[in-house]
Write a protein that holds these residues in place. Structure first.
Motif, PDB file in Angstrom:
ATOM      1  N   GLU A   1       8.741  56.809 -56.503  1.00 20.52           N
ATOM      2  CA  GLU A   1       7.712  56.914 -55.087  1.00 20.52           C
ATOM      3  C   GLU A   1       8.025  55.093 -54.977  1.00 20.52           C
ATOM      4  O   GLU A   1       7.270  54.591 -53.884  1.00 20.52           O
ATOM      5  CB  GLU A   1       6.911  57.246 -55.234  1.00 20.52           C
ATOM      6  N   GLY A   2       7.203  54.181 -56.174  1.00 22.69           N
ATOM      7  CA  GLY A   2       7.004  53.301 -56.315  1.00 22.69           C
ATOM      8  C   GLY A   2       8.183  52.368 -55.736  1.00 22.69           C
ATOM      9  O   GLY A   2       7.867  50.655 -54.917  1.00 22.69           O
ATOM     10  N   LEU A   3       9.707  52.897 -55.372  1.00 28.16           N
ATOM     11  CA  LEU A   3      10.181  51.810 -55.016  1.00 28.16           C
ATOM     12  C   LEU A   3       9.987  51.921 -53.582  1.00 28.16           C
ATOM     13  O   LEU A   3      10.754  50.116 -53.278  1.00 28.16           O
ATOM     14  CB  LEU A   3      11.840  52.928 -55.041  1.00 28.16           C
ATOM     15  N   GLU A   4       9.363  52.714 -53.057  1.00 26.90           N
ATOM     16  CA  GLU A   4       8.894  52.466 -51.359  1.00 26.90           C
ATOM     17  C   GLU A   4       7.995  51.088 -51.270  1.00 26.90           C
ATOM     18  O   GLU A   4       8.243  50.398 -50.161  1.00 26.90           O
ATOM     19  CB  GLU A   4       8.331  53.690 -50.619  1.00 26.90           C
ATOM     20  N   ARG A   5       6.877  50.688 -51.924  1.00 29.36           N
ATOM     21  CA  ARG A   5       6.759  49.688 -51.802  1.00 29.36           C
ATOM     22  C   ARG A   5       7.045  48.341 -51.905  1.00 29.36           C
ATOM     23  O   ARG A   5       6.907  47.560 -51.531  1.00 29.36           O
ATOM     24  CB  ARG A   5       5.444  49.769 -52.806  1.00 29.36           C
ATOM     25  N   ILE A   6       8.308  47.801 -52.503  1.00 28.53           N
ATOM     26  CA  ILE A   6       9.210  47.176 -53.075  1.00 28.53           C
ATOM     27  C   ILE A   6      10.423  46.242 -51.547  1.00 28.53           C
ATOM     28  O   ILE A   6      10.503  45.444 -51.614  1.00 28.53           O
ATOM     29  CB  ILE A   6       9.599  47.378 -54.066  1.00 28.53           C
ATOM     30  N   ILE A   7      10.713  47.527 -50.891  1.00 30.73           N
ATOM     31  CA  ILE A   7      11.602  47.413 -50.466  1.00 30.73           C
ATOM     32  C   ILE A   7      11.025  46.767 -49.194  1.00 30.73           C
ATOM     33  O   ILE A   7      11.681  45.188 -48.562  1.00 30.73           O
ATOM     34  CB  ILE A   7      12.110  49.236 -49.151  1.00 30.73           C
ATOM     35  N   HIS A   8      10.034  47.093 -47.828  1.00 29.38           N
ATOM     36  CA  HIS A   8       9.676  45.862 -47.086  1.00 29.38           C
ATOM     37  C   HIS A   8       9.242  44.003 -47.654  1.00 29.38           C
ATOM     38  O   HIS A   8      10.376  43.439 -46.617  1.00 29.38           O
ATOM     39  CB  HIS A   8       8.127  46.686 -46.789  1.00 29.38           C
ATOM     40  N   PRO A   9       9.051  44.075 -48.489  1.00 23.37           N
ATOM     41  CA  PRO A   9       8.884  43.122 -49.230  1.00 23.37           C
ATOM     42  C   PRO A   9      10.336  41.962 -49.335  1.00 23.37           C
ATOM     43  O   PRO A   9      10.227  40.129 -48.987  1.00 23.37           O
ATOM     44  CB  PRO A   9       8.409  42.283 -49.876  1.00 23.37           C
ATOM     45  N   VAL A  10      11.099  43.062 -50.253  1.00 21.48           N
ATOM     46  CA  VAL A  10      12.449  42.483 -50.386  1.00 21.48           C
ATOM     47  C   VAL A  10      13.311  41.993 -48.818  1.00 21.48           C
ATOM     48  O   VAL A  10      14.167  40.743 -49.111  1.00 21.48           O
ATOM     49  CB  VAL A  10      13.585  43.265 -51.354  1.00 21.48           C
ATOM     50  N   THR A  11      12.487  42.858 -47.668  1.00 21.21           N
ATOM     51  CA  THR A  11      13.728  42.526 -46.962  1.00 21.21           C
ATOM     52  C   THR A  11      13.376  41.697 -45.441  1.00 21.21           C
ATOM     53  O   THR A  11      14.072  40.909 -45.592  1.00 21.21           O
ATOM     54  CB  THR A  11      13.803  43.840 -46.175  1.00 21.21           C
ATOM     55  N   TYR A  12      12.468  40.925 -46.366  1.00 22.08           N
ATOM     56  CA  TYR A  12      11.647  39.789 -45.438  1.00 22.08           C
ATOM     57  C   TYR A  12      12.428  38.354 -46.173  1.00 22.08           C
ATOM     58  O   TYR A  12      12.874  37.911 -45.595  1.00 22.08           O
ATOM     59  CB  TYR A  12      10.228  39.786 -45.685  1.00 22.08           C
ATOM     60  N   LEU A  13      12.470  38.932 -47.442  1.00 22.89           N
ATOM     61  CA  LEU A  13      12.837  37.821 -48.547  1.00 22.89           C
ATOM     62  C   LEU A  13      14.287  37.482 -48.140  1.00 22.89           C
ATOM     63  O   LEU A  13      14.909  36.872 -48.293  1.00 22.89           O
ATOM     64  CB  LEU A  13      12.607  38.002 -49.756  1.00 22.89           C
ATOM     65  N   MET A  14      14.868  38.630 -47.591  1.00 18.10           N
ATOM     66  CA  MET A  14      16.432  38.359 -47.515  1.00 18.10           C
ATOM     67  C   MET A  14      16.708  37.357 -46.195  1.00 18.10           C
ATOM     68  O   MET A  14      17.876  37.647 -46.072  1.00 18.10           O
ATOM     69  CB  MET A  14      16.726  40.108 -47.289  1.00 18.10           C
ATOM     70  N   MET A  15      15.518  37.660 -45.263  1.00 21.05           N
ATOM     71  CA  MET A  15      15.713  36.478 -44.231  1.00 21.05           C
ATOM     72  C   MET A  15      16.238  35.331 -44.197  1.00 21.05           C
ATOM     73  O   MET A  15      16.693  34.936 -43.600  1.00 21.05           O
ATOM     74  CB  MET A  15      14.351  36.780 -43.183  1.00 21.05           C
ATOM     75  N   PRO A  16      15.832  34.383 -44.691  1.00 19.13           N
ATOM     76  CA  PRO A  16      16.461  33.175 -44.229  1.00 19.13           C
ATOM     77  C   PRO A  16      17.432  33.183 -45.938  1.00 19.13           C
ATOM     78  O   PRO A  16      18.524  32.391 -45.410  1.00 19.13           O
ATOM     79  CB  PRO A  16      15.701  32.681 -45.812  1.00 19.13           C
ATOM     80  N   LEU A  17      18.309  34.022 -46.884  1.00 24.81           N
ATOM     81  CA  LEU A  17      19.445  34.064 -46.766  1.00 24.81           C
ATOM     82  C   LEU A  17      20.644  35.412 -46.398  1.00 24.81           C
ATOM     83  O   LEU A  17      21.525  35.397 -46.581  1.00 24.81           O
ATOM     84  CB  LEU A  17      19.466  34.903 -48.372  1.00 24.81           C
ATOM     85  N   SER A  18      19.649  35.661 -45.086  1.00 27.16           N
ATOM     86  CA  SER A  18      20.912  36.618 -44.472  1.00 27.16           C
ATOM     87  C   SER A  18      22.086  35.782 -43.358  1.00 27.16           C
ATOM     88  O   SER A  18      23.018  36.481 -43.170  1.00 27.16           O
ATOM     89  CB  SER A  18      20.303  37.548 -43.354  1.00 27.16           C
ATOM     90  N   GLY A  19      21.712  34.459 -43.550  1.00 28.46           N
ATOM     91  CA  GLY A  19      22.857  33.896 -42.077  1.00 28.46           C
ATOM     92  C   GLY A  19      22.660  34.709 -40.801  1.00 28.46           C
ATOM     93  O   GLY A  19      23.049  33.463 -39.662  1.00 28.46           O
ATOM     94  N   ALA A  20      20.769  34.412 -40.386  1.00 23.26           N
ATOM     95  CA  ALA A  20      21.333  34.990 -39.092  1.00 23.26           C
ATOM     96  C   ALA A  20      20.469  33.905 -38.504  1.00 23.26           C
ATOM     97  O   ALA A  20      20.240  33.923 -37.332  1.00 23.26           O
ATOM     98  CB  ALA A  20      19.698  36.370 -38.989  1.00 23.26           C
ATOM     99  N   PHE A  21      19.936  32.208 -38.950  1.00 22.45           N
ATOM    100  CA  PHE A  21      18.728  31.612 -38.528  1.00 22.45           C
ATOM    101  C   PHE A  21      20.152  30.260 -38.653  1.00 22.45           C
ATOM    102  O   PHE A  21      19.610  29.372 -38.653  1.00 22.45           O
ATOM    103  CB  PHE A  21      17.958  31.252 -38.987  1.00 22.45           C
ATOM    104  N   PHE A  22      21.652  30.385 -39.744  1.00 22.34           N
ATOM    105  CA  PHE A  22      21.606  29.069 -40.521  1.00 22.34           C
ATOM    106  C   PHE A  22      23.743  29.467 -39.963  1.00 22.34           C
ATOM    107  O   PHE A  22      23.697  30.842 -39.807  1.00 22.34           O
ATOM    108  CB  PHE A  22      21.833  28.575 -41.505  1.00 22.34           C
ATOM    109  N   ALA A  23      24.046  28.743 -39.855  1.00 22.33           N
ATOM    110  CA  ALA A  23      25.787  29.008 -39.595  1.00 22.33           C
ATOM    111  C   ALA A  23      25.683  28.403 -41.022  1.00 22.33           C
ATOM    112  O   ALA A  23      25.861  26.695 -41.484  1.00 22.33           O
ATOM    113  CB  ALA A  23      26.220  27.933 -38.575  1.00 22.33           C
ATOM    114  N   LEU A  24      27.213  28.737 -41.636  1.00 24.17           N
ATOM    115  CA  LEU A  24      27.203  27.964 -42.735  1.00 24.17           C
ATOM    116  C   LEU A  24      28.412  26.701 -43.035  1.00 24.17           C
ATOM    117  O   LEU A  24      28.154  26.159 -44.023  1.00 24.17           O
ATOM    118  CB  LEU A  24      28.911  29.015 -43.690  1.00 24.17           C
ATOM    119  N   SER A  25      28.852  26.305 -41.495  1.00 25.69           N
ATOM    120  CA  SER A  25      29.150  25.262 -41.698  1.00 25.69           C
ATOM    121  C   SER A  25      28.052  24.165 -41.336  1.00 25.69           C
ATOM    122  O   SER A  25      28.475  22.453 -42.120  1.00 25.69           O
ATOM    123  CB  SER A  25      30.063  25.107 -40.088  1.00 25.69           C
TER     124      SER A  25
END
Length: 271
Positions: A182-206
């Motif tokens: 059950e402790g895994l659930e506490r980790i999920i939310h922060p990890v998804t926020y940390l994924m935002m800058p790496l997701s490509g949502a706000f930048f183009a690879l070019s």
């Protein structure tokens, strides 16, 4: 007509037809239950399912547009931001809700026809439907107000389907993981926020150096965002994505998720 012909019974429906039909009815019922549980019987609550990604995406898009700095390739900054955030919203919502999916529907899992996979499919389809609707609204408003027409509508929705399948596979793995720890659930939310800058949502690879671009292409979210962005803006800037790799990644996480859920159900039945 012979007696044998008169007493003949209709052949039973083949399991290949009956099985998917039963599962479709179960998933439909689970979707309606999820809507009532999360939003009650008030229309405004149900509308919030669509308004949340629209409002959050619009705020972020307005912030980037108000900044006033032109983006490389000169795409519309508002449309660039909101078309990146809304697909990521699907990833964040599906993954963040995965941890509570099985425990919040534990009583339903004692019914033979309801499986953990059905519960996850129902939840995830609900989130995906909201994102699909918001993308349609965004594209319609962009075409009407700014006369920005998407370059390839079919590719946009193909990218969203890939995003859904990726999120679904990850959500199955996480739901099974939380059932065991059950402790895994506490980790999920922060990890998804940390994924935002790496997701490509706000930048183009070019916009990035070749070495950084090659590293980020190992993140399947980046390829999906690049695919969707190319379908919206066309040849404004060069897009880089690796769809065969994304499809392989999706197949792996979905197979692992199905296997993990199979083991998780046996553990949940103990309680």
């Amino acid at each position: 007509m012979s007696a044998a012909a008169g007493n003949a019974r209709p052949a039973p429906r083949h399991w290949l037809v009956e099985g998917p039909a039963v599962q479709a009815r179960v998933i439909g019922a689970l979707i309606m239950r999820e809507i009532q549980t999360r939003f009650g019987r008030h229309n405004l609550g149900f509308l919030w399912l669509f308004l949340e990604p629209m409002v959050l995406g619009s705020v972020l898009g307005a912030m980037h547009a108000a900044h006033g700095q032109a983006l490389p390739g000169n795409p519309d900054p508002f449309l660039f931001s909101i078309s990146g955030y809304v697909p990521f919203f699907m990833f964040r919502s599906v993954v963040n809700r995965a941890g509570s999916a099985l425990h919040s529907n534990l009583t339903l899992l004692f019914h033979r026809q309801v499986t953990p996979v059905d519960v996850l499919i129902a939840r995830n389809l609900l989130e995906a439907a909201a994102v699909f609707a918001v993308i349609l609204i965004i594209l319609g408003l962009a075409a009407w107000s700014a006369e920005v027409w998407p370059a390839n509508i079919a590719q946009i929705f193909a990218g969203l389907v890939l995003m859904f399948l990726l999120c679904h596979g990850i959500s199955m793995m996480l739901a099974a993981g939380v059932a065991r720890w059950e402790g895994l659930e506490r980790i999920i939310h922060p990890v998804t926020y940390l994924m935002m800058p790496l997701s490509g949502a706000f930048f183009a690879l070019s916009w990035l150096p070749a070495e950084t671009r090659d590293l980020l292409l190992w993140v399947p979210l980046v390829s999906i965002h690049e695919m969707i962005r190319e379908a919206i803006f066309g040849a404004i800037f060069v897009s880089y994505y690796d769809i065969p790799y994304v499809i392989l990644f999706i197949l792996v996480v979905n197979l692992l998720g199905l296997a993990a859920l199979r083991g998780a159900r046996r553990k949940l039945e103990i309680f």
